[in-house]
Enzyme design. Structure first.
Site, short mmCIF file in Angstrom:
data_model
loop_
_atom_site.label_atom_id
_atom_site.label_comp_id
_atom_site.label_asym_id
_atom_site.label_seq_id
_atom_site.Cartn_x
_atom_site.Cartn_y
_atom_site.Cartn_z
N SER A 7 38.09 71.37 29.43
CA SER A 7 38.38 71.81 30.79
C SER A 7 37.07 72.34 31.37
O SER A 7 36.48 73.27 30.82
CB SER A 7 39.45 72.90 30.79
OG SER A 7 40.66 72.38 30.31
N LYS A 82 44.51 68.44 36.02
CA LYS A 82 44.92 69.34 34.94
C LYS A 82 45.19 70.74 35.49
O LYS A 82 46.17 71.39 35.11
CB LYS A 82 43.86 69.42 33.85
CG LYS A 82 44.27 70.41 32.77
CD LYS A 82 43.32 70.49 31.63
CE LYS A 82 43.85 71.55 30.65
NZ LYS A 82 43.32 71.40 29.33
#
Length: 112
Positions: A7, A82
């Protein structure tokens, strides 16, 4: 081809794509969701941001651990997707907690 499944910020993903492009290397931001059990079972969802040609090239490798591998747009969009997914999950978790807390205060037999 480089795929980054960490991420990161969308901006970081775009910067990495630019660095790779100068070297003739394909790049995708490919964050994953669904947690450890899905990782253990090879059933993660992989949100892929980048150009379509890089996505098609990387898809077979990403499918080794992702049951749902999807191209969601240009580089950085995987990270945005996400984040949106996580925000929806967290908001549902908070809503569940609040509803169960209210039901408990109203006398429902809700385990603590």
């Amino acid at each position: 081809m480089i795929c980054v499944s960490s991420s990161t910020s969308p901006q970081t993903a775009r910067e990495l794509e630019a660095i790779c492009a100068k070297q003739g290397i394909g790049f995708l931001d490919t964050p994953v969701v669904l947690g450890q059990e899905a990782a253990d079972n090879g059933t993660l969802t992989v949100f892929c941001g980048g150009d379509a040609a890089s996505f098609e090239k990387a898809k077979p490798a990403l499918s080794a651990f992702g049951a749902n591998v999807m191209h969601v747009g240009p580089c950085g969009t995987g990270q945005l997707t996400k984040t949106a997914n996580n925000m929806l999950l967290w908001s549902c978790m908070v809503a569940n907690y609040e509803v169960l807390s209210l039901a408990r205060r109203m006398g429902a037999d809700i385990p603590s």
